[in-house]
Design a protein around this motif. Structure first.
Motif, mmCIF file in Angstrom:
data_model
loop_
_atom_site.group_PDB
_atom_site.id
_atom_site.type_symbol
_atom_site.label_atom_id
_atom_site.label_comp_id
_atom_site.label_asym_id
_atom_site.label_seq_id
_atom_site.Cartn_x
_atom_site.Cartn_y
_atom_site.Cartn_z
ATOM 1 N N VAL A 1 40.630 44.960 36.560
ATOM 2 C CA VAL A 1 39.754 46.120 36.593
ATOM 3 C C VAL A 1 38.628 46.862 35.275
ATOM 4 N N VAL A 2 39.051 45.895 34.616
ATOM 5 C CA VAL A 2 37.445 45.875 33.252
ATOM 6 C C VAL A 2 36.866 45.242 34.022
ATOM 7 N N LEU A 3 36.432 44.806 34.160
ATOM 8 C CA LEU A 3 35.995 43.217 34.110
ATOM 9 C C LEU A 3 34.736 43.781 35.614
ATOM 10 N N GLY A 4 35.343 43.919 36.009
ATOM 11 C CA GLY A 4 35.052 44.509 37.410
ATOM 12 C C GLY A 4 33.887 45.962 37.645
ATOM 13 N N LEU A 5 34.718 47.004 36.355
ATOM 14 C CA LEU A 5 34.127 48.421 36.609
ATOM 15 C C LEU A 5 32.726 47.824 35.505
ATOM 16 N N GLY B 1 30.307 35.689 38.225
ATOM 17 C CA GLY B 1 29.346 33.484 38.189
ATOM 18 C C GLY B 1 30.638 33.582 37.733
ATOM 19 N N ILE B 2 31.476 33.816 36.922
ATOM 20 C CA ILE B 2 32.637 32.982 36.464
ATOM 21 C C ILE B 2 33.756 33.087 37.656
ATOM 22 N N ALA B 3 33.933 35.110 38.403
ATOM 23 C CA ALA B 3 34.910 34.835 38.920
ATOM 24 C C ALA B 3 34.394 34.123 40.489
ATOM 25 N N ASP B 4 32.873 33.536 41.141
ATOM 26 C CA ASP B 4 32.403 32.366 42.371
ATOM 27 C C ASP B 4 32.925 31.109 42.151
ATOM 28 N N LEU B 5 33.123 31.210 40.154
ATOM 29 C CA LEU B 5 33.684 29.681 39.681
ATOM 30 C C LEU B 5 34.632 29.562 40.300
ATOM 31 N N VAL C 1 40.224 38.710 42.564
ATOM 32 C CA VAL C 1 40.285 40.159 43.542
ATOM 33 C C VAL C 1 40.386 41.247 42.932
ATOM 34 N N TYR C 2 40.811 42.001 41.735
ATOM 35 C CA TYR C 2 40.577 43.279 41.579
ATOM 36 C C TYR C 2 39.371 42.971 41.350
ATOM 37 N N GLY C 3 38.537 42.145 40.794
ATOM 38 C CA GLY C 3 37.399 41.972 39.566
ATOM 39 C C GLY C 3 36.532 42.999 40.744
ATOM 40 N N GLN D 1 43.414 52.785 45.313
ATOM 41 C CA GLN D 1 43.008 51.469 45.697
ATOM 42 C C GLN D 1 43.524 49.905 44.492
ATOM 43 N N MET D 2 43.411 50.035 43.732
ATOM 44 C CA MET D 2 43.379 49.182 43.158
ATOM 45 C C MET D 2 45.343 48.383 42.643
ATOM 46 N N LEU D 3 46.334 49.644 43.071
ATOM 47 C CA LEU D 3 47.198 50.015 42.942
ATOM 48 C C LEU D 3 47.837 49.463 44.594
ATOM 49 N N ILE D 4 46.835 49.570 45.660
ATOM 50 C CA ILE D 4 47.187 48.610 47.163
ATOM 51 C C ILE D 4 47.053 47.740 47.048
ATOM 52 N N VAL D 5 46.534 47.355 46.559
ATOM 53 C CA VAL D 5 45.498 45.878 45.754
ATOM 54 C C VAL D 5 47.200 45.136 45.565
ATOM 55 N N GLY D 6 47.951 45.249 44.648
ATOM 56 C CA GLY D 6 47.881 44.976 43.603
ATOM 57 C C GLY D 6 49.609 44.870 44.513
#
Length: 281
Positions: free
Chosen positions: A94-98, A113-117, A152-154, A195-200
């Motif tokens: 959440v922190v990195l995504g926001l 880029g880190i997420a895709d890697l 996935v959260y990010g 939404q993050m709680l549902i993903v969690g």
């Protein structure tokens, strides 16, 4: 549609209620002892009593340990690892995504880029490689799963932040002198968190399966601590004569993961239905 959701929700609650009884009430029973070994009482069938008169409700393993007690402790360990990993990965993601969605530019390119890697490497292979390097154990496994499950959260948080940053209430606050940190904390985070709680809730089931898989391969929870995956692995040798040694932890794992997944899907469907009702009004 609502009737179908009610049935799914009821099924999820029944499955999870069975897990709650296992992990919360079984340790209160007088014969609870997941570590006591009694070789004279090894491989007892479910419901059979030992020479001392103790009843093993779900049988005993090769070392004469109570399977019911070990299932209960293994469930507690799985839930501890699962919730710890979800909290850690949700916080990081959440922190990195926001940050990526709000500031954009090179920061977004770097984080995504880190997420895709990370996504380009098969998750199980990545976990096996890192576990072989950093070591095994309950704490290490929780940290490892938490650090490798944030993507996935990010990605979801970034997508929502890209939309929210252009909304009137954010632009209005910015023109009145609100800082980026204030906007993220007061406007973006409260809208993203549900939404993050549902993903969690969905990711919890995935992480528990990954924990069981690593323990099954010998890279997760180590003996004498029990794990459902480890119990399945240990019981495979005796499948022909004593199949319950592998079947019982498999059933417990199925109840927890299926209950969490069905509950997550029910919450997602309910959330989508509520959004459609709001749009219709």
């Amino acid at each position: 549609m609502r009737g179908r959701l009610s049935v799914s929700l009821a099924l999820a609650l029944v499955l999870l209620f069975g897990v709650v009884i296992l992990v919360a009430l079984v340790p209160l029973l007088p014969g609870y002892d997941p570590f006591n070994q009694n070789l004279a009482s090894s491989l007892l069938t479910p419901g059979e009593a030992s020479l001392e008169g103790q009843i093993y409700w779900l049988g005993s393993d090769t070392l004469g340990r109570d399977v019911l007690s070990r299932l209960a402790l293994a469930g507690r360990i799985s839930l501890f690892i699962g919730f710890s990993a979800v909290v850690m990965s949700l916080t990081i993601g959440v922190v990195l995504g926001l940050i990526a969605g709000f500031f954009r530019g090179w920061i977004e390119n770097l984080i995504m880029g880190i997420a895709d890697l990370q996504l380009s490497i098969p998750r199980v292979l990545l976990l096996i490689a890192i576990a072989a390097i950093v070591g095994t154990g309950v704490f290490n496994l929780a940290v490892l799963l938490g650090l490798t499950s944030w993507v996935v959260y990010g990605r979801v948080a970034r997508a929502m932040a890209l939309s929210l940053r252009e909304r009137e209430f954010v632009l209005s606050a910015t023109t009145q002198g609100a800082t980026s940190a204030w906007n993220i904390r007061k406007h973006l985070l409260p809208n993203v968190l549900p939404q993050m709680l549902i993903v969690g809730s969905y990711e919890l089931g995935q992480i528990i399966v990954l924990e069981a898989s690593l323990s099954y391969l010998g890279l997760g929870v180590q003996p004498p601590m029990p794990s459902w995956g480890l119990m399945v692995s240990e019981g495979q040798t005796y499948l022909e004569l004593d199949p319950w040694l592998s079947l019982l932890p498999s059933v417990a794992l199925f109840m927890l993961v299926a209950g969490v997944q069905i509950l997550s899907q029910s919450l997602t469907a309910e959330n989508d239905m509520s959004a459609e009702i709001v749009k219709a009004q």
